[in-house]
Motif scaffolding. Structure first.
Motif, short mmCIF file in Angstrom:
data_model
loop_
_atom_site.label_atom_id
_atom_site.label_comp_id
_atom_site.label_asym_id
_atom_site.label_seq_id
_atom_site.Cartn_x
_atom_site.Cartn_y
_atom_site.Cartn_z
N TYR A 187 2.75 4.14 19.55
CA TYR A 187 1.90 5.24 19.04
C TYR A 187 0.92 4.71 18.01
CZ TYR A 187 4.65 8.74 21.46
OH TYR A 187 5.25 9.50 22.41
N TYR A 188 -0.03 3.93 18.46
CA TYR A 188 -0.90 3.20 17.56
C TYR A 188 -1.89 4.08 16.82
CZ TYR A 188 1.53 -0.55 19.69
OH TYR A 188 2.54 -1.37 20.09
N ALA A 189 -2.01 5.31 17.25
CA ALA A 189 -2.82 6.25 16.46
C ALA A 189 -2.22 6.39 15.07
CB ALA A 189 -2.90 7.60 17.16
N ARG A 190 -0.89 6.22 14.99
CA ARG A 190 -0.25 6.30 13.68
C ARG A 190 -0.77 5.22 12.75
NH1 ARG A 190 6.00 6.00 14.43
NH2 ARG A 190 5.42 4.45 15.99
N ALA A 191 -0.99 4.02 13.29
CA ALA A 191 -1.47 2.92 12.46
C ALA A 191 -2.90 3.17 12.00
CB ALA A 191 -1.37 1.61 13.22
N ARG A 192 -3.71 3.69 12.88
CA ARG A 192 -5.09 4.01 12.48
C ARG A 192 -5.10 5.10 11.42
NH1 ARG A 192 -5.43 3.56 18.11
NH2 ARG A 192 -5.54 5.82 18.43
N ASN A 193 -4.26 6.12 11.64
CA ASN A 193 -4.18 7.18 10.65
C ASN A 193 -3.57 6.69 9.34
OD1 ASN A 193 -5.35 9.25 12.12
ND2 ASN A 193 -3.43 9.82 13.10
N LEU A 194 -2.68 5.71 9.46
CA LEU A 194 -2.03 5.17 8.27
C LEU A 194 -3.08 4.61 7.31
CD1 LEU A 194 1.05 4.55 7.44
CD2 LEU A 194 0.46 2.19 7.97
N LEU A 195 -3.99 3.82 7.87
CA LEU A 195 -5.04 3.24 7.04
C LEU A 195 -5.98 4.31 6.50
CD1 LEU A 195 -6.27 -0.14 8.54
CD2 LEU A 195 -5.75 0.39 6.15
N ALA A 196 -6.37 5.23 7.37
CA ALA A 196 -7.27 6.31 6.92
C ALA A 196 -6.61 7.10 5.81
CB ALA A 196 -7.62 7.21 8.11
N CYS A 197 -5.33 7.35 5.97
CA CYS A 197 -4.59 8.14 4.98
C CYS A 197 -4.45 7.37 3.67
CB CYS A 197 -3.22 8.50 5.54
SG CYS A 197 -2.28 9.60 4.48
N ALA A 198 -4.14 6.07 3.77
CA ALA A 198 -3.99 5.26 2.57
C ALA A 198 -5.29 5.24 1.79
CB ALA A 198 -3.56 3.85 2.95
N ASP A 251 -8.16 -4.04 8.52
CA ASP A 251 -7.74 -3.19 9.64
C ASP A 251 -6.97 -3.97 10.70
OD1 ASP A 251 -9.93 -1.86 8.25
OD2 ASP A 251 -9.82 -0.37 9.87
N ALA A 252 -7.54 -5.11 11.05
CA ALA A 252 -6.92 -5.89 12.14
C ALA A 252 -5.53 -6.36 11.76
CB ALA A 252 -7.80 -7.08 12.50
N GLN A 253 -5.34 -6.68 10.50
CA GLN A 253 -4.02 -7.14 10.09
C GLN A 253 -3.00 -6.01 10.15
OE1 GLN A 253 -3.58 -8.68 6.08
NE2 GLN A 253 -1.56 -9.56 6.52
N VAL A 254 -3.42 -4.83 9.73
CA VAL A 254 -2.51 -3.69 9.78
C VAL A 254 -2.12 -3.37 11.23
CG1 VAL A 254 -2.28 -1.22 9.33
CG2 VAL A 254 -3.34 -2.70 7.62
N MET A 255 -3.12 -3.38 12.10
CA MET A 255 -2.82 -3.13 13.50
C MET A 255 -1.87 -4.20 14.06
SD MET A 255 -4.31 -0.32 14.05
CE MET A 255 -4.01 -0.12 15.79
N ALA A 256 -2.10 -5.43 13.66
CA ALA A 256 -1.25 -6.52 14.15
C ALA A 256 0.18 -6.35 13.63
CB ALA A 256 -1.81 -7.87 13.72
N GLU A 257 0.31 -5.93 12.38
CA GLU A 257 1.65 -5.75 11.81
C GLU A 257 2.36 -4.57 12.46
OE1 GLU A 257 3.41 -7.58 9.88
OE2 GLU A 257 1.86 -9.09 9.51
N ASP A 310 -2.93 -1.28 -2.36
CA ASP A 310 -2.91 -2.53 -1.59
C ASP A 310 -3.18 -2.25 -0.11
OD1 ASP A 310 -2.24 -4.06 -3.85
OD2 ASP A 310 -0.13 -3.52 -3.61
N LEU A 311 -2.51 -1.24 0.41
CA LEU A 311 -2.69 -0.93 1.83
C LEU A 311 -4.11 -0.44 2.11
CD1 LEU A 311 -1.52 -0.73 4.64
CD2 LEU A 311 -0.61 1.53 4.06
N ALA A 312 -4.65 0.34 1.18
CA ALA A 312 -6.01 0.86 1.35
C ALA A 312 -7.02 -0.28 1.43
CB ALA A 312 -6.36 1.81 0.21
N ALA A 313 -6.72 -1.37 0.75
CA ALA A 313 -7.64 -2.51 0.74
C ALA A 313 -7.37 -3.50 1.86
CB ALA A 313 -7.53 -3.24 -0.62
N ALA A 314 -6.39 -3.21 2.67
CA ALA A 314 -5.98 -4.16 3.70
C ALA A 314 -7.02 -4.26 4.81
CB ALA A 314 -4.62 -3.75 4.28
#
Length: 316
Positions: A62-73, A50-56, A44-48
DNA sequence: TTCCGGTATC
DNA sequence: GATACCGGAA
């Protein structure tokens, strides 16, 4: 997170561990609930979006974590799920030494040694390690490895981090209620609160200076810096104070300040006042360089900044 | 105001 | 090996 037996969902362990990087449990809790409600699985997260994940993520820092979160998912989803070994996890974006060990230990009950800042502190105190961080880190990891149990290493890892977060705290450790009080070398030596030691983070001092951009006869005054010391041997505008020298301007003029440039040296921060003026007579030091022959790229960074600021005024 | 803290990057 | 990245807590 169910204790023992590696029953924890790797996705939820990963998500919570990434959120907990540099961030307190209290701050993370609501975000974790929100994320797992919106995206119950890594697919589910992998299909999310990007903008919504960043907003959440907004507000967690440490927003690099959010970018990495999506890349990792997306990487994990593409390989059909998270790797189960520490090394496999370690290869994913945003998962480093700590997080890889934490997921392996907590989600799979692998006998990995989990060393975060809390564990570093607990181990430094247990063994009274007086070497300052970060140099002591390898020693602390090696000592921590001697403590990792073969049974329930995941629960053990969480217990160690809990101990550091709630009892073996940085400033005022609650040794009186610590279950390890009789095992603690630092407590015995009366130095618990002073460990772990750290290399004093000497803040860079701020220095100020002045640089004169002196015009005369279609040229600008430059001089060579003394061969030794700061910017040794480089071409420079006449300047003073920032380098410990208290020199006068290179001649008489009506000086006007046009601003300051900032520059970071290895050991201090500099704010340099830039002043320009037209000399009444030939400069009493340095030499004149015609404006159209000034080679910006031949100047050290600091002086380049000075020239970039002054050029508009000079060439006008 | 200072301290605290994983990872990426260089 | 140092620095940037952020927000919370002491």
């Amino acid at each position: 997170m169910p204790p023992g037996g590696g029953q924890a969902d790797p996705y939820r362990v990963w998500l919570s561990e990434v959120m907990l990087q540099q961030t307190t449990v209290a701050a993370v809790r609501a975000y974790f609930e929100r994320f797992t409600a919106l995206w119950p699985t890594v697919q589910d997260l992998a299909a999310a979006d990007d903008a919504q994940v960043m907003a959440e993520w907004a507000g967690l820092g440490y927003y690099a974590r959010a970018r990495n979160l999506l890349a990792c998912a997306r990487a994990a989803a593409a390989m059909g799920g998270f790797p189960t070994t520490r090394d496999g996890l370690r290869a994913l974006p945003g998962i480093g030494s700590y997080t890889s060990a934490a997921i392996a230990a907590i989600a799979h009950d692998a006998p990995e040694t989990v060393v975060d800042g809390n564990v570093e502190r607990v181990v430094a105190r247990l063994f009274a390690v007086e070497t300052p961080l970060p140099a002591a880190k390898p020693d602390l990891v090696a000592l921590a490895e001697t403590l990792t149990p073969a049974t329930r290493p995941g629960d053990y890892a969480q217990a160690m981090m809990d101990l550091g977060a709630t009892i073996c705290t940085p400033r005022n450790p609650a040794c009186g209620i610590c279950p390890l009080i009789h095992d603690c070398d630092a407590r015995a030596a009366g130095i618990a609160a002073s460990l772990p030691r750290k290399v004093p983070k000497t803040p860079k001092p701020d220095r100020t200076g002045i640089a004169w951009v002196a015009r005369h006869g279609g040229g600008v005054v430059f001089e060579e810096r003394p061969a030794k010391g700061l910017l040794g041997g480089t071409l420079a505008f006449p300047s003073a104070r920032w380098d410990g020298r208290d020199l006068p301007p290179p001649g008489n003029a009506e000086w006007r300040g046009i601003g300051q440039v900032r520059h970071v040296f290895s050991h201090f921060n500099l704010s340099m006042q830039v002043v320009v003026g037209d000399l009444d007579t030939a400069p009493d030091r340095g030499h004149l360089v015609p404006v159209d022959r000034i080679d910006r790229d031949a100047l050290p960074g600091l002086m380049r900044k000075v020239w970039d600021m002054a050029r508009a005024e000079i060439v006008a």
